[in-house]
Design an enzyme around this catalytic site. Structure first.
Site, PDB file in Angstrom:
ATOM      1  N   HIS A 262      43.200  43.994  47.240  1.00 47.36           N
ATOM      2  CA  HIS A 262      44.292  43.491  46.417  1.00 47.36           C
ATOM      3  C   HIS A 262      43.715  42.957  45.108  1.00 47.36           C
ATOM      4  O   HIS A 262      42.515  42.798  44.980  1.00 47.36           O
ATOM      5  CB  HIS A 262      45.038  42.365  47.143  1.00 47.36           C
ATOM      6  CG  HIS A 262      44.214  41.128  47.252  1.00 47.36           C
ATOM      7  ND1 HIS A 262      43.247  40.963  48.225  1.00 47.36           N
ATOM      8  CD2 HIS A 262      44.165  40.003  46.485  1.00 47.36           C
ATOM      9  CE1 HIS A 262      42.655  39.793  48.069  1.00 47.36           C
ATOM     10  NE2 HIS A 262      43.187  39.193  47.012  1.00 47.36           N
TER      11      HIS A 262
ATOM     12  N   HIS B 101      39.884  41.421  38.922  1.00 53.73           N
ATOM     13  CA  HIS B 101      38.974  42.358  39.568  1.00 53.73           C
ATOM     14  C   HIS B 101      39.396  42.561  41.021  1.00 53.73           C
ATOM     15  O   HIS B 101      40.152  41.754  41.567  1.00 53.73           O
ATOM     16  CB  HIS B 101      37.533  41.835  39.522  1.00 53.73           C
ATOM     17  CG  HIS B 101      37.356  40.555  40.275  1.00 53.73           C
ATOM     18  ND1 HIS B 101      37.689  39.328  39.737  1.00 53.73           N
ATOM     19  CD2 HIS B 101      36.922  40.313  41.538  1.00 53.73           C
ATOM     20  CE1 HIS B 101      37.462  38.387  40.626  1.00 53.73           C
ATOM     21  NE2 HIS B 101      36.999  38.949  41.738  1.00 53.73           N
TER      22      HIS B 101
END
Length: 178
Positions: A40, A121
């Protein structure tokens, strides 16, 4: 509950990230790779709180248009016990505004958030120690650029179940489709 707000990934993106991690695995002396179902993009980390209803209200009041997300590079954060390898997100004003709007609204509701720069990220591996033959630059050049549409964001619960970290979506807010 330990909570965070995240952008969940399309299955094809998860497939590509898993392929990258599998290519990386034999090149590491050791690493804790992210499980497929836990991939995620964290927008806002909230930590321990029992105020999920307040977070859902903030999410409902946050208006934004759907936008594309581009994953464009492999990188790492240096850590003493092993590095964190990640896929980086290309410059994305819509993502930055969504993060800033959510963070500001949550602070107004009394939530204490991390006080560090937003560095979007996708974590691939933690506590990673590369083998001597790992050519990070060459490996990075083979990592494909990926993209997907972002159509919503989710409130996630993080818990340990049977010794495994499990992330469960407990609420989803769609973005406007233009």
């Amino acid at each position: 509950m330990r909570l965070f707000i995240a952008i969940l990934l399309e299955e094809r993106i998860k497939n590509e990230l898993c392929r990258i991690m599998e290519d990386m695995r034999p090149r590491m002396r050791r690493a804790n790779f992210t499980r497929r179902e836990n991939l995620h993009l964290t927008l806002v980390f909230l930590g321990e709180t029992d105020r999920a209803d307040s977070i859902e209200r903030v999410m409902d009041r946050t208006e934004a248009d759907a936008f594309p997300l581009k994953l464009d590079r492999l990188g790492k954060f240096h850590r003493g016990g092993g590095d964190i390898y990640w896929m980086g997100i290309g410059e994305n004003p819509a993502l930055s505004v969504l993060h800033a709007d959510l963070s500001a609204a949550l602070r107004r509701e009394g939530f204490t958030l991390e006080d560090r720069r937003f560095s979007p990220h996708l974590t691939l591996a933690r506590e990673a120690v590369p083998g001597e033959s790992f050519d990070e630059k060459a490996f990075s050049q083979k990592v494909p650029q990926l993209s997907m549409p972002v159509s919503g964001f989710s409130l996630m619960k993080s818990e340990r179940i049977g010794g495994r970290l499990v992330y469960t979506e407990i609420y989803k807010k769609p973005l406007r489709v233009v």
